[in-house]
Motif scaffolding. Sequence first.
Motif, short mmCIF file in Angstrom:
data_model
loop_
_atom_site.label_atom_id
_atom_site.label_comp_id
_atom_site.label_asym_id
_atom_site.label_seq_id
_atom_site.Cartn_x
_atom_site.Cartn_y
_atom_site.Cartn_z
N PHE A 463 0.79 -1.23 0.00
CA PHE A 463 0.00 0.00 0.00
C PHE A 463 0.82 1.28 0.00
CE2 PHE A 463 -2.83 -3.23 1.81
CZ PHE A 463 -3.94 -3.05 1.01
N GLY A 464 2.14 1.19 0.20
CA GLY A 464 2.94 2.40 0.31
C GLY A 464 2.58 3.16 1.58
N ASP A 465 2.91 4.44 1.58
CA ASP A 465 2.62 5.29 2.75
C ASP A 465 1.41 6.18 2.54
OD1 ASP A 465 4.90 4.43 4.24
OD2 ASP A 465 6.16 5.73 3.03
N ASP A 466 1.10 6.47 1.27
CA ASP A 466 0.07 7.48 1.00
C ASP A 466 -1.34 6.99 1.27
OD1 ASP A 466 0.50 5.70 -1.16
OD2 ASP A 466 -0.42 7.09 -2.58
N LEU A 467 -1.69 5.82 0.76
CA LEU A 467 -3.07 5.36 0.90
C LEU A 467 -3.46 5.09 2.34
CD1 LEU A 467 -3.48 3.03 -2.23
CD2 LEU A 467 -4.44 5.30 -1.87
N PRO A 468 -2.63 4.41 3.15
CA PRO A 468 -3.05 4.19 4.53
C PRO A 468 -3.26 5.47 5.33
CG PRO A 468 -1.28 2.70 3.93
CD PRO A 468 -1.39 3.69 2.82
N SER A 469 -2.61 6.55 4.90
CA SER A 469 -2.76 7.81 5.63
C SER A 469 -3.92 8.66 5.10
CB SER A 469 -1.47 8.63 5.56
OG SER A 469 -1.17 8.99 4.22
N ASP A 470 -4.59 8.19 4.06
CA ASP A 470 -5.71 8.94 3.48
C ASP A 470 -7.01 8.45 4.11
OD1 ASP A 470 -7.85 9.85 1.77
OD2 ASP A 470 -6.34 10.25 0.22
N PRO A 471 -7.73 9.33 4.84
CA PRO A 471 -8.96 8.87 5.51
C PRO A 471 -10.03 8.38 4.55
CG PRO A 471 -8.73 11.27 5.64
CD PRO A 471 -7.44 10.75 5.12
N ARG A 472 -10.05 8.90 3.33
CA ARG A 472 -11.04 8.43 2.34
C ARG A 472 -10.79 6.97 2.01
NH1 ARG A 472 -9.79 12.72 -2.22
NH2 ARG A 472 -7.71 12.19 -1.44
N PHE A 473 -9.54 6.60 1.85
CA PHE A 473 -9.21 5.20 1.54
C PHE A 473 -9.48 4.31 2.75
CE2 PHE A 473 -6.01 1.74 1.42
CZ PHE A 473 -6.42 1.11 0.25
N ARG A 474 -8.98 4.70 3.91
CA ARG A 474 -9.18 3.89 5.11
C ARG A 474 -10.66 3.63 5.37
NH1 ARG A 474 -5.84 7.65 7.60
NH2 ARG A 474 -7.58 8.20 8.99
N THR A 475 -11.46 4.68 5.28
CA THR A 475 -12.89 4.55 5.58
C THR A 475 -13.59 3.65 4.56
OG1 THR A 475 -12.93 6.74 6.61
CG2 THR A 475 -15.03 5.83 5.88
N ALA A 476 -13.30 3.87 3.27
CA ALA A 476 -14.00 3.10 2.23
C ALA A 476 -13.66 1.62 2.31
CB ALA A 476 -13.65 3.66 0.85
N VAL A 477 -12.38 1.28 2.52
CA VAL A 477 -11.98 -0.13 2.58
C VAL A 477 -12.54 -0.79 3.84
CG1 VAL A 477 -10.03 -1.71 2.78
CG2 VAL A 477 -9.93 0.20 1.17
N THR A 478 -12.46 -0.11 4.97
CA THR A 478 -12.96 -0.69 6.23
C THR A 478 -14.46 -0.92 6.15
OG1 THR A 478 -11.20 0.45 7.44
CG2 THR A 478 -13.04 -0.40 8.72
N ARG A 479 -15.18 0.03 5.58
CA ARG A 479 -16.64 -0.12 5.45
C ARG A 479 -16.98 -1.30 4.53
NH1 ARG A 479 -18.24 5.00 3.50
NH2 ARG A 479 -18.28 5.72 5.67
N ALA A 480 -16.23 -1.44 3.43
CA ALA A 480 -16.49 -2.55 2.51
C ALA A 480 -16.17 -3.89 3.16
CB ALA A 480 -15.66 -2.35 1.24
N LEU A 481 -15.08 -3.94 3.91
CA LEU A 481 -14.71 -5.19 4.58
C LEU A 481 -15.75 -5.57 5.62
CD1 LEU A 481 -12.66 -7.47 4.93
CD2 LEU A 481 -11.37 -5.98 6.48
N ASP A 482 -16.24 -4.58 6.33
CA ASP A 482 -17.29 -4.85 7.31
C ASP A 482 -18.54 -5.42 6.64
OD1 ASP A 482 -18.37 -4.54 10.12
OD2 ASP A 482 -19.79 -3.25 9.04
N ALA A 483 -18.89 -4.88 5.46
CA ALA A 483 -20.06 -5.39 4.74
C ALA A 483 -19.83 -6.83 4.28
CB ALA A 483 -20.35 -4.49 3.54
N LEU A 484 -18.61 -7.16 3.86
CA LEU A 484 -18.32 -8.53 3.45
C LEU A 484 -18.47 -9.51 4.62
CD1 LEU A 484 -15.21 -7.96 1.16
CD2 LEU A 484 -17.46 -8.73 0.42
N PHE A 485 -17.96 -9.14 5.78
CA PHE A 485 -18.12 -10.00 6.96
C PHE A 485 -19.59 -10.13 7.35
CE2 PHE A 485 -13.54 -9.03 8.20
CZ PHE A 485 -13.11 -10.33 8.04
N ARG A 486 -20.33 -9.04 7.22
CA ARG A 486 -21.71 -9.02 7.71
C ARG A 486 -22.68 -9.65 6.72
NH1 ARG A 486 -22.16 -3.91 7.86
NH2 ARG A 486 -23.33 -3.70 5.90
N ASP A 487 -22.55 -9.29 5.42
CA ASP A 487 -23.57 -9.65 4.44
C ASP A 487 -23.11 -10.70 3.42
OD1 ASP A 487 -25.19 -7.68 5.62
OD2 ASP A 487 -24.34 -6.13 4.31
N GLY A 488 -21.81 -10.95 3.32
CA GLY A 488 -21.30 -11.90 2.34
C GLY A 488 -20.99 -11.23 1.01
#
Length: 503
Positions: A463-488
């Motif tokens: 991921f390098g240094d830039d994406l993990p420090s970008d709140p837009r990226f962190r939020t979008a990926v975490t939200r999508a991962l949560d949906a995968l765990f919750r809804d499949g």
Amino acid sequence: MTIVHPASARRLGAAALASLPASVARPNYDRAAVATGIVHLGIGAFHRAHQAVYTDDVLAAGDLRWGILGASLRSPDTRDALVPQDGLYSLAVRDSDGERLRVIGAIRDVLVAPQAPAALIEALCRPSVAIVSLTVTEKGYCHDPATGRLDEAHPDVVHDLAHPEAPRSAIGILAQAIARRRAAGLKPFTPLCCDNLPANGRTLHRILSRYAALVSPDLGTYVEGEIACPDTMVDRIVPATTDEDRARIAAALGVEDAWPVVTEAFTQWVIEDRFLSGRPGWEAAGATLVADVAPYETMKLRLLNGSHSALAYLGYLSGCETVATAMAEPGIAAFVAALMADSTPTLVLPPGADVAGYKRSLVDRFRNTALKHRTWQIAMDGSQKLPQRLLGTIRDRLAQGLPIERHALGVAAWMRYVAGTDEAGRPIDVRDPLAADFAAIARDAGPVADRLAPALMGLQAVFGDDLPSDPRFRTAVTRALDALFRDGAKATAAAYARLPSPD
């Protein structure tokens, strides 16, 4: 893989060509008169379904300077399958119209680098060799995928710098052969990368120049200034050959072929026309020779490869063994189409490109039920693929102020996959250079998106240094991962397919 030959089976080989069915195309040139003009590192199925076929067409047209010497950098399996067959193998092109068989004769011999390193270097130093092509997969370049630079701590690099006369990496092999040819006063060959790396020729040149400089500053200067590495773009879907394929093809041929290759009808090869010591007339065989490969490469990496990876992770998690099975799921198919639409604004299109037609053709290719392309096969080595297939598009969309939710779902599906358990609770055989890191992270984080996503984002090589420090990226990926765990995967893909597309 272990090749097993029935004791009574008659093998494909030069002696069997005349007895093959008339419908099977075969070499129409004098193979004994073919010189070795190309050495290919990484003699796997993709090369044999792609570059070797274009080269076979060149030989068939009468230019016999361009025979291929194949080299495996790891396993002897391909050598053990092809050498008893005089280098011959069958290409099976499959689509809804059926299967068409052709025997390819371009490969003259196969070496196994770990067993005969000196023989391989000697072969690379033959005066007739003008090109050294490579399909060693993304991980074969001993580089950091996030930066595209040589990983100087890679075990193979460390070994090769300590033992430059007996290299085991593709980079070490190239550098040693270049040094030997230079010392002998031979014209340099052209290294030709045919793997899915961004700006693959320039990336190879950067890695090779740095490695050579570590061997000696003089060699580094020579490689930097005198060795040309053209960019290429390759495109053909080549699933792993199965025992069912072998049995079916043997029945059609009337002889056993230990390792046929199965592929689709579509094929494309775009090559930067920048060669040091000549090249085959591949354009007559259908290749496109250009001054700038970048627009073609980006379109393919982001539309085909990016969609293919996202499709593979979502499909595998939801129990779909093949790409065609995953595309039969309406929600996943709709998501793939929407993902391609989101990628399109980041492209600088090649002259005359029909991007809408290209995307339609990709959907048709993914739906090809005649190809049993396993989602697990595509999912392999994701840490090496994500940066160019999904993360580059995400960076461009962020820079343009565009939403990244769909591409973030592709990243989240990878995270869910490398955590090591599918939606049915079954363990996943994760094949990746960072598999041990994934397992440790997954054990510590558990199936909790708020813990797993940031932990995996901490892998700087991905991921390098830039994406993990970008709140837009962190939020979008975490939200999508949560949906995968919750809804499949199926439900989440369908929901993300319905998201608005303001661009």
